[in-house]
Design an enzyme around this catalytic site. Structure first.
Site, PDB file in Angstrom:
ATOM      1  N   ALA A   1       0.832  -1.204   0.000  1.00 17.77           N
ATOM      2  CA  ALA A   1       0.000   0.000   0.000  1.00 17.77           C
ATOM      3  C   ALA A   1       0.868   1.257   0.000  1.00 17.77           C
ATOM      4  CB  ALA A   1      -0.921   0.000   1.216  1.00 17.77           C
TER       5      ALA A   1
ATOM      6  N   SER B   1      10.320  11.668  -4.711  1.00 14.10           N
ATOM      7  CA  SER B   1       9.046  12.388  -4.585  1.00 14.10           C
ATOM      8  C   SER B   1       9.038  13.664  -5.414  1.00 14.10           C
ATOM      9  CB  SER B   1       8.794  12.752  -3.118  1.00 14.10           C
ATOM     10  OG  SER B   1       7.673  13.610  -3.004  1.00 14.10           O
TER      11      SER B   1
ATOM     12  N   HIS C   1       7.300  16.154  -4.735  1.00 13.02           N
ATOM     13  CA  HIS C   1       7.238  17.265  -3.796  1.00 13.02           C
ATOM     14  C   HIS C   1       8.627  17.849  -3.523  1.00 13.02           C
ATOM     15  CE1 HIS C   1       2.967  17.226  -2.666  1.00 13.02           C
ATOM     16  NE2 HIS C   1       3.024  15.904  -2.790  1.00 13.02           N
TER      17      HIS C   1
ATOM     18  N   GLU D   1      -4.575  10.259  -8.033  1.00 14.21           N
ATOM     19  CA  GLU D   1      -4.534  11.369  -7.081  1.00 14.21           C
ATOM     20  C   GLU D   1      -5.076  12.641  -7.749  1.00 14.21           C
ATOM     21  OE1 GLU D   1      -0.719  11.899  -5.294  1.00 14.21           O
ATOM     22  OE2 GLU D   1      -0.704   9.909  -4.356  1.00 14.21           O
TER      23      GLU D   1
END
Length: 249
Positions: free
Chosen positions: A151, A162, A164, A220
């Site tokens: 998950a 990432s 971000h 997302e």
């Protein structure tokens, strides 16, 4: 004779003007295939690789607006953009925090996106933008512990991979979803507006619902990534992800 001469000159000038327009606007193609267009708009996969660390490629263009990071490509360790700033937009929390920051160009475009949304009666809130290597490491470790390896891999990037950390990505939300980042965002008017208009401001929905096998991440609808234009519009109109225009081949 003089008229014919003037017509010829004007014809040459017209052709030159068209050629200049094409040169300055690589998104305009009359005869090139979509693949040719994407090659001119986006760098190739291997031209942006510095080295390989195990099974992961390290990018050589971390400061590029078009930098591609994913499960197979990472930023240099502890990379931090040198032009981080806090955009003047609504946040779902108070204070002056690191996760408010974005690259300067992306921050300015996010401000324009929020203004465009407001003109249509849409009120968005930013949740999380820049995330440092150490912060991502802590979050990923927490997700692995609480949700399990599988998950966590589907929804959380390992440190260094990432988006971000690039300073180009931001998660958005709205009051209608109780300021959460949730798949339900696609069903409310704010999420639907974002899906239709993000590209106009240089952003893309980075992890689309029908591209999970390509991106490696679950859908997302709240996560947008700045790539600028004409790149964002090209990806939106052709329904493509960054992985598809910069394939590993």
């Amino acid at each position: 004779m003089r008229r014919h001469y003037l017509f010829s000159i004007s014809g040459v000038l017209l052709i030159a003007a068209i050629a200049m327009t094409l040169w300055k606007n690589p998104a305009i193609y009359f005869h090139a295939s979509d693949e040719d267009a994407s090659k001119q708009l986006f760098p190739s996969y291997w031209s942006t690789v510095e080295k390989r660390e195990g099974a992961i490629d390290v990018v050589n263009n971390p400061d590029s607006i078009l930098v591609l990071v994913n499960k197979e490509r990472k930023l240099p360790d502890f990379y931090v953009p040198n032009d981080l700033t806090i955009p003047n937009v609504r946040f779902s929390f108070d204070g002056d925090k690191e996760k408010m920051k974005m690259r300067k160009e992306a921050a300015a475009s996010l401000e324009n996106l929020f203004k465009g949304a407001e003109q249509d009666g849409i009120y968005l809130f930013a949740v999380s933008a820049f995330r440092s290597y150490d912060r991502q490491k802590a979050l990923h470790t927490m997700y692995r512990r609480t949700e399990g390896e599988a998950a966590a891999a589907a929804s959380s990037a390992s440190p260094g991979t990432s988006e971000h950390q690039t300073g180009l990505a931001v998660d958005l939300t709205a009051q209608s979803v109780k300021f959460e980042v949730t798949p339900a965002f696609e069903k409310v008017k704010e999420g639907q507006w974002l899906a239709r208009h993000a590209h106009e401001f240089g952003f893309i929905i980075r992890y689309p619902k029908d591209k999970t096998a390509v991106t490696g991440y679950t859908y997302e609808p709240w996560h947008i990534r700045y790539v600028g234009n004409p790149h964002a519009t090209y990806l939106y109109e052709h329904r493509l992800t960054l992985e598809e225009v910069m394939p590993k081949k």
